[in-house]
Design an enzyme around this catalytic site. Structure first.
Site, PDB file in Angstrom:
ATOM      1  N   HIS A 204      36.991  31.033  29.761  1.00 51.62           N
ATOM      2  CA  HIS A 204      37.662  31.346  31.120  1.00 51.62           C
ATOM      3  C   HIS A 204      37.186  30.625  32.356  1.00 51.62           C
ATOM      4  CE1 HIS A 204      34.354  34.177  31.731  1.00 51.62           C
ATOM      5  NE2 HIS A 204      34.760  34.154  33.099  1.00 51.62           N
TER       6      HIS A 204
HETATM    7  C1  UD1 Z   1      36.109  36.134  37.724  1.00 53.41           C
HETATM    8  C2  UD1 Z   1      34.762  35.893  38.521  1.00 53.41           C
HETATM    9  C3  UD1 Z   1      33.754  35.190  37.174  1.00 53.41           C
HETATM   10  C4  UD1 Z   1      33.859  36.282  36.084  1.00 53.41           C
HETATM   11  C5  UD1 Z   1      35.269  36.732  35.678  1.00 53.41           C
HETATM   12  C6  UD1 Z   1      35.342  37.639  34.489  1.00 53.41           C
HETATM   13  C7  UD1 Z   1      34.856  34.844  40.874  1.00 53.41           C
HETATM   14  C8  UD1 Z   1      34.603  33.961  41.582  1.00 53.41           C
HETATM   15  N1  UD1 Z   1      35.004  34.828  39.164  1.00 53.41           N
HETATM   16  O1  UD1 Z   1      36.847  35.131  37.453  1.00 53.41           O
HETATM   17  O2  UD1 Z   1      32.528  35.276  37.755  1.00 53.41           O
HETATM   18  O3  UD1 Z   1      33.208  35.670  34.979  1.00 53.41           O
HETATM   19  O4  UD1 Z   1      35.897  37.297  36.698  1.00 53.41           O
HETATM   20  O5  UD1 Z   1      36.552  37.830  34.025  1.00 53.41           O
HETATM   21  O6  UD1 Z   1      34.771  35.823  41.310  1.00 53.41           O
HETATM   22  N2  UD1 Z   1      44.334  37.006  36.606  1.00 53.41           N
HETATM   23  C9  UD1 Z   1      45.366  37.856  36.253  1.00 53.41           C
HETATM   24  N3  UD1 Z   1      45.347  39.288  35.841  1.00 53.41           N
HETATM   25  C10 UD1 Z   1      43.853  39.723  36.466  1.00 53.41           C
HETATM   26  C11 UD1 Z   1      43.111  39.052  37.007  1.00 53.41           C
HETATM   27  C12 UD1 Z   1      43.196  37.602  37.157  1.00 53.41           C
HETATM   28  O7  UD1 Z   1      46.601  37.495  35.771  1.00 53.41           O
HETATM   29  O8  UD1 Z   1      43.800  40.864  36.113  1.00 53.41           O
HETATM   30  C13 UD1 Z   1      44.748  35.728  37.066  1.00 53.41           C
HETATM   31  C14 UD1 Z   1      45.255  35.053  38.069  1.00 53.41           C
HETATM   32  O9  UD1 Z   1      46.111  34.277  37.872  1.00 53.41           O
HETATM   33  C15 UD1 Z   1      44.102  34.679  38.831  1.00 53.41           C
HETATM   34  C16 UD1 Z   1      42.843  34.292  37.695  1.00 53.41           C
HETATM   35  O10 UD1 Z   1      43.474  34.973  36.732  1.00 53.41           O
HETATM   36  O11 UD1 Z   1      44.392  33.647  39.628  1.00 53.41           O
HETATM   37  C17 UD1 Z   1      41.574  34.016  37.791  1.00 53.41           C
HETATM   38  O12 UD1 Z   1      41.167  35.586  38.473  1.00 53.41           O
HETATM   39  P1  UD1 Z   1      39.963  35.464  39.321  1.00 53.41           P
HETATM   40  O13 UD1 Z   1      39.653  36.972  39.779  1.00 53.41           O
HETATM   41  O14 UD1 Z   1      40.265  34.644  40.479  1.00 53.41           O
HETATM   42  O15 UD1 Z   1      38.910  34.588  38.636  1.00 53.41           O
HETATM   43  P2  UD1 Z   1      38.503  34.954  37.037  1.00 53.41           P
HETATM   44  O16 UD1 Z   1      38.720  33.538  36.532  1.00 53.41           O
HETATM   45  O17 UD1 Z   1      38.991  36.103  36.592  1.00 53.41           O
END
Ligand code: UD1
Length: 353
Positions: A204
């Site tokens: 991820h």
């Molecule tokens: C975040 C953390 C990372 C951690 C990870 C655990 C930051 C910068 N990164 O990364 O350190 O290892 O969480 O999972 O804070 N999305 C969904 N549903 C959700 C959540 C996210 O669809 O419930 C999708 C969205 O398109 C979003 C993308 O995932 O843009 C990324 O989510 P985000 O919270 O920005 O970062 P993670 O990659 O999850």
């Protein structure tokens, strides 16, 4: 004592579960803030249900967005709550944007910051997490380090006051939930896969998901590996895979892409896997505690101890290295307690008191 805890992303739910439990059992008041960084039921609610994490007092429902936008929304929401609730401490976990928003809000209001998982460094400044953790550590009053190495990183940056080596709270969680996972998880059965007959993969990190060459190299390695691969797919990764691979059938039936799983299923998957392949931080340690060798799809790690004692191999997104590491993986004999005794949460509560 009144504590305002900020959590928002999946690994923070796992870390907060044991600490919250100990703090509340000791009679302290905890105001639990969920930033809403993760919001899909399989990324959030399932952890609260399975781990008995109390219902948050508020969910800021910030959701997904650019780093600046997301952090700013959280910052405004947390600042307002700190002014209203006037806690003795703000309690922050790890290195996500939710962590940084909490530290920025609190430090300007002179509210003491307690940071769990302080001092970790990848020394890779292209990772958003590296900035989140460095900035949070430098704003913190109490720094709860999982290891000697993390305390040394802080000392190298001039931080020695308020530093406590307490071990890793994720170990509390693994010890507390492994038995329940063994009893309750039925995922392997429903996937029709036997223990020790598969690899567990998770990917991820933006360095892998947002770089086509890296993601392709990882999938080409998956195609050449002989074993079944179970791959719970983070939402960030799902769309990227769809764009990259036209014909998923090439990988069938060996590669099983499944929806993100809760904590109990994840423990079961990690415990019963032949090898874990991951770019997650937490899973590298969970694999270690569950005695499963790990191949890390990054070129550096914060959890250097697992590499030094031979349970973890860093391979980046290099197809050849992935294949060699998985095919030649040997399980070391020794598995010393490198991340404490599983009572980090109790130590944190005592120090806060
Ligand atoms: C975040 C953390 C990372 C951690 C990870 C655990 C930051 C910068 N990164 O990364 O350190 O290892 O969480 O999972 O804070 N999305 C969904 N549903 C959700 C959540 C996210 O669809 O419930 C999708 C969205 O398109 C979003 C993308 O995932 O843009 C990324 O989510 P985000 O919270 O920005 O970062 P993670 O990659 O999850």
């Amino acid at each position: 004592m009144k504590i305002l805890t900020v959590i928002g992303a999946r690994p923070q739910f796992v870390k907060a579960a044991p600490v919250s439990k100990v703090l509340r059992a000791a009679g302290h008041e905890e105001f639990l803030v969920h930033t809403g960084q993760h919001y899909d039921p399989q990324m959030s609610q399932i952890f609260f249900d399975e781990m008995g994490i109390p219902e948050p007092n508020i969910n800021l429902e910030v959701g997904s967005g650019q780093h600046g936008w997301q952090t700013a929304q959280m910052l405004m929401g947390i600042e307002k709550l700190l002014l209203e609730e006037k806690p003795d401490y703000i309690l922050l976990y790890g290195d996500t944007n939710s962590t940084l928003a909490g530290s920025l809000a609190a430090v300007k209001l002179h509210i003491p910051i307690a940071h769990v998982e302080a001092g970790l460094r990848s020394f890779n400044r292209r990772m958003p997490e590296e900035h989140n953790r460095v900035l949070t550590d430098h704003a913190s009053d109490l720094l709860f380090c999982p290891t000697e190495v993390s305390a040394q990183h802080l000392a190298n940056e001039g931080i020695t006051k308020g530093v406590h080596i307490v071990g890793d709270v994720m170990y509390n969680a693994v010890l507390g939930f492994t038995e329940r996972s063994e009893k309750n998880s039925t995922l392997l059965n429903s996937l029709n896969i036997a223990p020790n007959d598969y690899l567990l993969a998770t990917v991820h990190r933006p360095a892998n998901t947002d770089n086509v060459d890296n993601l392709r190299a990882i999938f080409e390695a998956f195609r050449e590996l002989d074993e079944n691969i179970i791959f719970p797919v983070h939402p960030r990764t799902r769309g990227k895979i769809a764009n990259l691979i036209d014909n998923m059938a090439e990988f069938a039936p060996k590669l099983k892409l499944i929806a993100p799983v809760g904590y109990l299923d994840m423990l079961s998957l990690a415990k019963n896997a032949k090898t874990v392949l991951t770019d997650s931080g937490g899973l590298q340690k969970e694999a270690y505690w569950l005695a499963t060798p790990c191949v890390t799809l990054r070129s550096e790690t914060e959890w250097v101890e697992t590499v030094n004692i031979g349970w973890n191999t860093l391979v980046g997104a290099d197809k050849k290295k992935i294949l060699v590491a998985v095919n030649d993986k040997k399980t070391p004999k020794e598995r010393p307690s490198i991340y404490g005794d599983g009572h980090a949460a109790e130590k944190i509560a005592k120090i806060l008191e």
